[in-house]
Design an enzyme around this catalytic site. Sequence first.
Site, PDB file in Angstrom:
ATOM      1  N   GLN A 264       0.849  -1.198   0.000  1.00 23.59           N
ATOM      2  CA  GLN A 264       0.000   0.000   0.000  1.00 23.59           C
ATOM      3  C   GLN A 264       0.883   1.246   0.000  1.00 23.59           C
ATOM      4  O   GLN A 264       0.392   2.352  -0.140  1.00 23.59           O
ATOM      5  CB  GLN A 264      -0.863   0.024   1.262  1.00 23.59           C
ATOM      6  CG  GLN A 264      -1.820  -1.146   1.387  1.00 23.59           C
ATOM      7  CD  GLN A 264      -2.466  -1.176   2.767  1.00 23.59           C
ATOM      8  OE1 GLN A 264      -3.458  -0.518   3.031  1.00 23.59           O
ATOM      9  NE2 GLN A 264      -1.878  -1.948   3.660  1.00 23.59           N
TER      10      GLN A 264
ATOM     11  N   CYS B  96       1.757  18.440 -19.337  1.00 26.92           N
ATOM     12  CA  CYS B  96       1.830  17.007 -19.648  1.00 26.92           C
ATOM     13  C   CYS B  96       2.596  16.819 -20.959  1.00 26.92           C
ATOM     14  O   CYS B  96       2.265  17.440 -21.969  1.00 26.92           O
ATOM     15  CB  CYS B  96       0.417  16.435 -19.758  1.00 26.92           C
ATOM     16  SG  CYS B  96       0.410  14.736 -20.333  1.00 26.92           S
TER      17      CYS B  96
ATOM     18  N   ASP C  67       6.170   4.670  -1.261  1.00 29.38           N
ATOM     19  CA  ASP C  67       7.633   4.791  -1.338  1.00 29.38           C
ATOM     20  C   ASP C  67       8.211   3.684  -2.221  1.00 29.38           C
ATOM     21  O   ASP C  67       7.492   2.788  -2.662  1.00 29.38           O
ATOM     22  CB  ASP C  67       8.255   4.749   0.082  1.00 29.38           C
ATOM     23  CG  ASP C  67       8.036   3.404   0.785  1.00 29.38           C
ATOM     24  OD1 ASP C  67       8.466   2.364   0.235  1.00 29.38           O
ATOM     25  OD2 ASP C  67       7.440   3.385   1.888  1.00 29.38           O
TER      26      ASP C  67
ATOM     27  N   SER D  89      -2.455  -1.052   9.545  1.00 30.58           N
ATOM     28  CA  SER D  89      -3.411  -0.953  10.659  1.00 30.58           C
ATOM     29  C   SER D  89      -4.746  -1.620  10.357  1.00 30.58           C
ATOM     30  O   SER D  89      -5.576  -1.769  11.248  1.00 30.58           O
ATOM     31  CB  SER D  89      -3.641   0.514  11.013  1.00 30.58           C
ATOM     32  OG  SER D  89      -4.212   1.180   9.896  1.00 30.58           O
TER      33      SER D  89
ATOM     34  N   CYS E  96      -1.219  12.567 -15.510  1.00 30.32           N
ATOM     35  CA  CYS E  96      -2.008  13.679 -16.046  1.00 30.32           C
ATOM     36  C   CYS E  96      -3.489  13.379 -15.825  1.00 30.32           C
ATOM     37  O   CYS E  96      -3.987  12.339 -16.250  1.00 30.32           O
ATOM     38  CB  CYS E  96      -1.706  13.857 -17.536  1.00 30.32           C
ATOM     39  SG  CYS E  96      -2.752  15.091 -18.316  1.00 30.32           S
TER      40      CYS E  96
ATOM     41  N   HIS F  57      -1.495   1.403  -4.121  1.00 23.05           N
ATOM     42  CA  HIS F  57      -1.879   2.805  -3.918  1.00 23.05           C
ATOM     43  C   HIS F  57      -0.979   3.763  -4.696  1.00 23.05           C
ATOM     44  O   HIS F  57      -0.871   4.933  -4.355  1.00 23.05           O
ATOM     45  CB  HIS F  57      -1.869   3.152  -2.418  1.00 23.05           C
ATOM     46  CG  HIS F  57      -2.984   2.502  -1.652  1.00 23.05           C
ATOM     47  ND1 HIS F  57      -3.015   2.417  -0.282  1.00 23.05           N
ATOM     48  CD2 HIS F  57      -4.123   1.895  -2.085  1.00 23.05           C
ATOM     49  CE1 HIS F  57      -4.117   1.777   0.101  1.00 23.05           C
ATOM     50  NE2 HIS F  57      -4.802   1.452  -0.971  1.00 23.05           N
TER      51      HIS F  57
END
Length: 244
Positions: free
Chosen positions: A99, A144, A102, A186, A125, A117
């Site tokens: 999720q 763009c 990074d 969590s 764009c 995610h």
Amino acid sequence: MNNIKTPQTGARIVILTGAGISQESGLETFRDPDGIWAKVRIEDVATPEAFARDPERVHAFYNMRRKRAATLDLKPNAAHMALAALEQKWPGEVLVVTQNVDSFHERAGTTNLIHMHGRHAEARCNDCAHVVEWSGDMSLADVCQACGRAGGMRPNVVWFGETPREMDQIQSALLDCDHFISIGTSGNVYPAAGFVGLMRKLGCGHTVELNLEPSQGASLFAEAHYGPATEIVPRYVAALLEAV
Ligand code: BJW
């Protein structure tokens, strides 16, 4: 680490990771007391409506996070490294579904990876959906490269109310999986929070939680180990690899 049920050789393993696995690399989690959502409101920065209402504010929030990660020169930790080693050494398929936005998993060497995610290091764009790698600040002035329009470049992350990435591939991996491990999340955000329930409902695999503390869905896991990710993940992976 006691009471580890090791999967059979060749078992298919799916691993879900969340912000807790990157916490010891220096990134804030979202819902811990000092986490991101204690400082900013989700409705102000992490919904498509927020971006439509006040794009400059949303850009400032993500520019600040991108800059912080770059200036601190953060690195993958022992938990990310252990999962990369598991993929390399386990005699069966290992898929990491993260999720996290990074890039620590790929920097650690994980290759079979889904960023459900999205990714911080990309822009998309809003007008034509073109995705590009991105490292510096983002603003309304950015144009763009594909459609030539300005104003629509946004972080390529999944906000509340948007559809997470590659859900078909994730669902079929869960249906085929023998061993599901959830790390550092969590259990507040769906659909990821529902994966363990799906596994239980289908009765198709062993489920394990590795987290600092019991998550929202803790009672649904068949096995759990609690502690900092850099300690429990390498130990858990070593136990799985010992059985190979
Ligand atoms: C450690 C540790 C250490 C700390 N070692 N552990 C009502 C009911 C059910 C669902 C909904 C509902 N109303 C709306 C929904 C849907 C909504 C949702 O779930 N809302 C809930 C709040 C109720 N979900 C969505 O909108 C999603 N889309 C969707 O559902 O589309 C429909 C659809 C589904 C399926 C198929 C097709 C369509 C989208 C969700 C987008 C989430 N986006 C964010 C922001 C990303 C960009 C950014 O970074 O800014 O994603 S929010 C944030 O939460 C981020 C995270 O990925 C996500 C999960 O957080 P995570 O990773 O669990 O972090 P924390 O902080 O919550 O937990 C950290 C854990 O680590 C804790 O347990 C700590 O104890 C532990 N820990 N240190 C080990 N050292």
